[in-house]
Design a protein around this motif. Sequence first.
Motif, PDB file in Angstrom:
ATOM      1  N   ASN A 343       0.824  -1.213   0.000  1.00 27.83           N
ATOM      2  CA  ASN A 343       0.000   0.000   0.000  1.00 27.83           C
ATOM      3  C   ASN A 343       0.859   1.264   0.000  1.00 27.83           C
ATOM      4  O   ASN A 343       0.474   2.290  -0.587  1.00 27.83           O
ATOM      5  CB  ASN A 343      -0.932   0.007   1.208  1.00 27.83           C
ATOM      6  CG  ASN A 343      -2.032  -1.039   1.091  1.00 27.83           C
ATOM      7  OD1 ASN A 343      -2.330  -1.512   0.004  1.00 27.83           O
ATOM      8  ND2 ASN A 343      -2.622  -1.425   2.212  1.00 27.83           N
ATOM      9  N   LYS A 344       2.013   1.192   0.650  1.00 31.91           N
ATOM     10  CA  LYS A 344       2.919   2.338   0.693  1.00 31.91           C
ATOM     11  C   LYS A 344       3.839   2.399  -0.514  1.00 31.91           C
ATOM     12  O   LYS A 344       4.647   3.315  -0.634  1.00 31.91           O
ATOM     13  CB  LYS A 344       3.759   2.292   1.972  1.00 31.91           C
ATOM     14  CG  LYS A 344       2.986   2.579   3.246  1.00 31.91           C
ATOM     15  CD  LYS A 344       3.926   2.625   4.436  1.00 31.91           C
ATOM     16  CE  LYS A 344       3.225   3.044   5.710  1.00 31.91           C
ATOM     17  NZ  LYS A 344       4.155   3.103   6.867  1.00 31.91           N
ATOM     18  N   LYS A 345       3.735   1.375  -1.366  1.00 33.07           N
ATOM     19  CA  LYS A 345       4.591   1.266  -2.561  1.00 33.07           C
ATOM     20  C   LYS A 345       6.073   1.244  -2.179  1.00 33.07           C
ATOM     21  O   LYS A 345       6.924   1.837  -2.857  1.00 33.07           O
ATOM     22  CB  LYS A 345       4.301   2.396  -3.553  1.00 33.07           C
ATOM     23  CG  LYS A 345       2.902   2.308  -4.168  1.00 33.07           C
ATOM     24  CD  LYS A 345       2.663   3.413  -5.178  1.00 33.07           C
ATOM     25  CE  LYS A 345       1.385   3.211  -5.979  1.00 33.07           C
ATOM     26  NZ  LYS A 345       0.186   2.990  -5.159  1.00 33.07           N
ATOM     27  N   GLU A 346       6.388   0.568  -1.087  1.00 34.86           N
ATOM     28  CA  GLU A 346       7.783   0.433  -0.671  1.00 34.86           C
ATOM     29  C   GLU A 346       8.508  -0.547  -1.602  1.00 34.86           C
ATOM     30  O   GLU A 346       7.920  -1.522  -2.069  1.00 34.86           O
ATOM     31  CB  GLU A 346       7.861  -0.069   0.771  1.00 34.86           C
ATOM     32  CG  GLU A 346       7.373   0.940   1.791  1.00 34.86           C
ATOM     33  CD  GLU A 346       7.470   0.433   3.205  1.00 34.86           C
ATOM     34  OE1 GLU A 346       7.563   1.255   4.129  1.00 34.86           O
ATOM     35  OE2 GLU A 346       7.436  -0.812   3.410  1.00 34.86           O
ATOM     36  N   LYS A 347       9.783  -0.293  -1.821  1.00 28.67           N
ATOM     37  CA  LYS A 347      10.583  -1.133  -2.697  1.00 28.67           C
ATOM     38  C   LYS A 347      11.493  -2.029  -1.860  1.00 28.67           C
ATOM     39  O   LYS A 347      12.525  -1.592  -1.354  1.00 28.67           O
ATOM     40  CB  LYS A 347      11.420  -0.274  -3.652  1.00 28.67           C
ATOM     41  CG  LYS A 347      12.235  -1.105  -4.647  1.00 28.67           C
ATOM     42  CD  LYS A 347      13.061  -0.212  -5.566  1.00 28.67           C
ATOM     43  CE  LYS A 347      13.858  -1.049  -6.552  1.00 28.67           C
ATOM     44  NZ  LYS A 347      14.702  -0.199  -7.441  1.00 28.67           N
ATOM     45  N   HIS A 348      11.101  -3.271  -1.699  1.00 31.37           N
ATOM     46  CA  HIS A 348      11.923  -4.236  -0.986  1.00 31.37           C
ATOM     47  C   HIS A 348      12.797  -4.988  -1.985  1.00 31.37           C
ATOM     48  O   HIS A 348      12.295  -5.512  -2.987  1.00 31.37           O
ATOM     49  CB  HIS A 348      11.045  -5.211  -0.212  1.00 31.37           C
ATOM     50  CG  HIS A 348      10.409  -4.634   1.009  1.00 31.37           C
ATOM     51  ND1 HIS A 348       9.398  -3.696   0.956  1.00 31.37           N
ATOM     52  CD2 HIS A 348      10.661  -4.845   2.325  1.00 31.37           C
ATOM     53  CE1 HIS A 348       9.039  -3.362   2.183  1.00 31.37           C
ATOM     54  NE2 HIS A 348       9.789  -4.040   3.034  1.00 31.37           N
ATOM     55  N   VAL A 349      14.095  -5.040  -1.715  1.00 29.27           N
ATOM     56  CA  VAL A 349      15.024  -5.684  -2.650  1.00 29.27           C
ATOM     57  C   VAL A 349      15.568  -7.008  -2.121  1.00 29.27           C
ATOM     58  O   VAL A 349      15.959  -7.885  -2.895  1.00 29.27           O
ATOM     59  CB  VAL A 349      16.195  -4.740  -3.002  1.00 29.27           C
ATOM     60  CG1 VAL A 349      15.691  -3.520  -3.756  1.00 29.27           C
ATOM     61  CG2 VAL A 349      16.982  -4.328  -1.757  1.00 29.27           C
ATOM     62  N   PHE A 350      15.604  -7.166  -0.806  1.00 34.54           N
ATOM     63  CA  PHE A 350      16.146  -8.396  -0.217  1.00 34.54           C
ATOM     64  C   PHE A 350      15.477  -8.624   1.127  1.00 34.54           C
ATOM     65  O   PHE A 350      15.264  -7.680   1.896  1.00 34.54           O
ATOM     66  CB  PHE A 350      17.665  -8.284  -0.050  1.00 34.54           C
ATOM     67  CG  PHE A 350      18.300  -9.475   0.627  1.00 34.54           C
ATOM     68  CD1 PHE A 350      18.175 -10.742   0.070  1.00 34.54           C
ATOM     69  CD2 PHE A 350      19.013  -9.330   1.802  1.00 34.54           C
ATOM     70  CE1 PHE A 350      18.753 -11.845   0.687  1.00 34.54           C
ATOM     71  CE2 PHE A 350      19.602 -10.419   2.417  1.00 34.54           C
ATOM     72  CZ  PHE A 350      19.475 -11.683   1.863  1.00 34.54           C
ATOM     73  N   ALA A 351      15.132  -9.889   1.413  1.00 31.14           N
ATOM     74  CA  ALA A 351      14.563 -10.249   2.713  1.00 31.14           C
ATOM     75  C   ALA A 351      15.171 -11.564   3.161  1.00 31.14           C
ATOM     76  O   ALA A 351      15.265 -12.524   2.384  1.00 31.14           O
ATOM     77  CB  ALA A 351      13.043 -10.360   2.628  1.00 31.14           C
TER      78      ALA A 351
END
Length: 462
Positions: A343-351
Amino acid sequence: MKFLKYILIVVVVTWQGYAQSEDEKQIKAIYETALTQSKSYDWLNYLSNQIGGRLSGSIQAQQAVDYTKAQLDSMGLDKVWLQPVMVPKWVRGTPEFAYVETAPGITTNLPICALGGSVATPLQGIKANIIEVNGIKDLEVLGADKIKGKIVFFNKPMDPTLISTFESYSGCVGQRYAGAMEAVKYGAVGVIVRSMNLRLDDYPHTGSMGYGDLEVWERIPAAAISTKGAEFLSATLKLSPNANFYFKQSCKVYNDVESFNVIGEIKGSTYPDEIIVVGGHLDSWDLGDGSHDDGAGCVQSMDVLRLLKESGYTPKRTIRVVLFMNEENGLRGGKKYAEVAKNKKEKHVFALESDAGGFSPRGFSFDCSEGDFKKVKSWGPLFEPYLVHMLVKGYSGADIGPLKDDGIVLAGLRPDSQRYFDHHHSEYDTFEHVNKRELELGAAAMSSLVYLFDKYGVEKTK
């Protein structure tokens, strides 16, 4: 032209050697800090011995939220916050009781525990003939004529020939989760399930189970029996096939309650909008104190941020620790975190997730593109001095799974798994079974992988 080509090769090789040397120095600093200044063992001591089992919706779960948030607040992170999430509330009630009766008045008590989410037995308990099956498929073979009015005893063991104990667990855990909903179709009045454990002991192992679309009045009680108890019961049924089984449990499901994911982050210095997540699940079952599952993963994840700071590294990307709530019986925390991120349009690249115990780290498994996996494999020599050799494609983790998309690399810490299911979901999962050095080595391995992904990023998707 040949001379220029030679110079170019020398420059590239020299640069690669320099980069490798810098990485080696940074990873060595991480390991030395972890093995001399780690906080993970002390944090786990408090979670386990001062708070204890942290079942979703319980007072202990809230105490764990308060404690870990306070510790993150004390670390000097750029931001620490609680993310609300509604979670199920299931209470075990008074201790369970069970016995097998081979003749009137001839009984032997057996160790059981209610499965998470099960309904209670009637106040007086349930007593009925018991029938043994080797998994859910046997129900259809036997049919309602042989099952109706009886207690079904699922006795499919974990396969001891599989080196990966998680693979062995996957091969038989279906009887625990779906056994009751399937057995009720054939008229069963209760379910007893062999514990998911390769060791023979007297500890029953709980775990989540479901009823599918069954109405509340249709549901039957389900409990786990210890592996030694299962062996005894199976042998008894061979001698006395008409034996009765009695069990009583008083568990109850309440309305959902509010709980929280606990989150802290260090803001990236160069790419603050690119987010790296490291985490574990803060909830546990109520048996034991949840040290291996998953107190260890939580404190290791917290220590990743601290170790990077203490070893002198300034992250390029935002590094975020997330202590997820309700992995054990709902995955509500993982789903809520992914929903808010989307919803926040966060960009996650690695988890990266740690949820396989606090044992010696053996490597990592990755859910990623071929390009990113090729990059990971090139880092193998950096991990070899620390005996972290296994870099493979595979499962990452339940809580980070909802984050999956084409632009993210998901990874799971893979410790030695041979002792994990001795403890998993049982009274045997306690603090004294966690080795301080093994726990710290896991935190160091995780920190090193986070460092490498932060420094080099992920492959760009089209």
